[in-house]
Design a protein around this motif. Structure first.
Motif, PDB file in Angstrom:
ATOM      1  N   ALA A 107       3.782  10.403  -5.831  1.00 54.80           N
ATOM      2  CA  ALA A 107       4.187   9.169  -5.044  1.00 54.80           C
ATOM      3  C   ALA A 107       5.280   8.189  -5.558  1.00 54.80           C
ATOM      4  O   ALA A 107       6.119   7.859  -4.722  1.00 54.80           O
ATOM      5  CB  ALA A 107       2.632   8.329  -5.081  1.00 54.80           C
ATOM      6  N   LYS A 120       0.922  -1.276   0.125  1.00 62.63           N
ATOM      7  CA  LYS A 120       0.018  -0.048   0.064  1.00 62.63           C
ATOM      8  C   LYS A 120       0.823   1.334  -0.029  1.00 62.63           C
ATOM      9  O   LYS A 120       1.977   1.314   0.640  1.00 62.63           O
ATOM     10  CB  LYS A 120      -0.772  -0.136   1.323  1.00 62.63           C
ATOM     11  N   SER A 177       1.747   6.888   4.135  1.00 61.76           N
ATOM     12  CA  SER A 177       1.082   8.099   4.365  1.00 61.76           C
ATOM     13  C   SER A 177       1.525   9.301   3.650  1.00 61.76           C
ATOM     14  O   SER A 177       0.736  10.170   3.271  1.00 61.76           O
ATOM     15  CB  SER A 177       1.023   8.270   5.874  1.00 61.76           C
ATOM     16  N   ARG A 220       0.350   9.273   0.135  1.00 64.57           N
ATOM     17  CA  ARG A 220      -1.090   9.792  -0.040  1.00 64.57           C
ATOM     18  C   ARG A 220      -1.225  11.438   0.136  1.00 64.57           C
ATOM     19  O   ARG A 220      -1.883  11.840  -0.617  1.00 64.57           O
ATOM     20  CB  ARG A 220      -1.920   8.973   0.940  1.00 64.57           C
ATOM     21  N   GLN A 221      -0.337  11.884   1.073  1.00 66.00           N
ATOM     22  CA  GLN A 221      -0.373  13.248   1.101  1.00 66.00           C
ATOM     23  C   GLN A 221       0.170  13.960  -0.079  1.00 66.00           C
ATOM     24  O   GLN A 221      -0.499  14.879  -0.405  1.00 66.00           O
ATOM     25  CB  GLN A 221       0.499  13.669   2.324  1.00 66.00           C
TER      26      GLN A 221
END
Length: 340
Positions: free
Chosen positions: A239, A13, A16, A19-20
């Motif tokens: 990302a 995954k 964090s 994702r930000q």
């Protein structure tokens, strides 16, 4: 129930931070070359790994296909290993879409292709044969790391026989960490390199293709034809850049967990593991043939553990697997085997 997924490092995954970054990504139309996040990723990757240019692609399969189609014309040939991902696991794309003939050769126990066999497979300049244009290697392959000396020898062979040389570097970061070298130290031996960012490096989507300006320009044209030209792709590129900046050194943890897993499996009567082959984040364990793999897979799934089936099973460690997960998996595995 916490799911322990050992099927592949593709199941990671995004972090964090990723994702930000995706939420705040500066974007534009990449087909026009206007996406600043994509441009920044491509420029950073090219400079970091020692190439003139780079191209952000949707997948490792696409990056490899673009490389093959940019190095080779219709009716040309590339040499690769029998276990090469771009021969065995990418749908025959080079042949189907590029009209490029693969010439697969046996991979040795260490993942290399014997240099003398490569030389023997190069076709003479004769109208009866496809023209050999490219040597394609993979590092890591089956979790094994190609020796640096071998890479230098393969580069020299390609140069002496007027071939280009491509690296499917889907897990080249794992190889670099295992060898305690920089990724660029491996890339230096190749005319083009594909690096997958969505496996152990945790990006949600994407690979990068590296090469000279001419190759990348050609690859960009093929990418458009294949439907791979994305618009506001900076959401993904942001990302992907963090994958290269923040996740490479962390791969050492995955390698440590794979060693632990291999050791614990090898202590069980039901499994055997060749420890010499556990070099990065993959463990291949052979299940005693009195057990039914499919039944074991079903039993483990019911208890929150996902693995692939087969008499020889591949277990892959990654960022979402910790040491406690390894011990939990072994405990659940023993309980499942005891009732078969």
């Amino acid at each position: 129930m916490r799911i322990i997924d050992l099927r592949s490092d593709t199941v990671t995954k995004p972090t964090s931070a990723m994702r930000q970054a995706m939420a705040n990504a500066e974007v534009g139309d990449d087909v026009y070359g206007d996406d600043p996040s994509v441009n920044r990723l491509q420029d950073m990757a090219a400079e970091r790994f020692g190439f003139d240019a780079a191209l952000f692609t949707s997948s490792g399969t696409q990056a490899n296909l673009l490389a093959l189609m940019s190095h080779c014309d219709r009716g040309d040939e590339y040499i690769c290993g029998q276990q090469a991902h771009n021969y065995k696991f990418e749908g025959g794309g080079a042949a189907v879409l590029g009209s490029i003939q693969p010439q697969p050769l046996a991979n040795q126990a260490d993942g290399t292709i014997a240099l003398n066999e490569i030389v023997q497979a190069i076709k003479p300049d004769d109208i009866h044969f496809a023209q050999t244009r490219l040597l394609s290697l993979e590092n890591t392959i089956g979790g094994k790391v190609l020796p640096m000396e071998y890479l230098a020898q393969a580069q020299e062979l390609a140069f002496n026989h007027r071939l280009k040389i491509h690296l499917d570097g889907a897990r080249v970061a794992n190889a670099a960490v295992a060898k305690s070298v920089d990724i660029a130290d491996i890339c230096q031996y190749f005319d083009s390199v594909s690096i997958c960012l969505s496996k152990g490096l945790c990006a949600p989507v994407g690979s990068i293709l590296l090469g000279d300006e001419r190759l990348i320009a050609k690859a960009k044209r093929w990418r458009k034809m294949l439907g791979g030209a994305m618009r506001q792709a900076g959401v993904l590129a942001s990302a992907a850049q963090l994958a290269l900046e923040q996740q490479v050194e962390r791969l050492a943890e995955d390698h440590h967990h794979a060693q632990l897993l291999a050791t614990l499996l090898n202590e069980m009567d039901e499994f055997s593991v060749d420890m010499s082959q556990v070099q990065t984040n993959m463990v291949f364990a052979t299940l005693d043939d009195k057990f039914v793999p499919e039944q074991l897979v079903r039993s483990l799934k019911a208890k929150g553990v996902l693995i692939n089936s087969g008499q020889t099973m591949r277990f892959v460690t990654h960022a979402d697997i910790n040491e406690a997960d390894i011990h939990q998996f072994i405990a659940v595995l023993k309980s499942c085997l005891s009732v078969q």
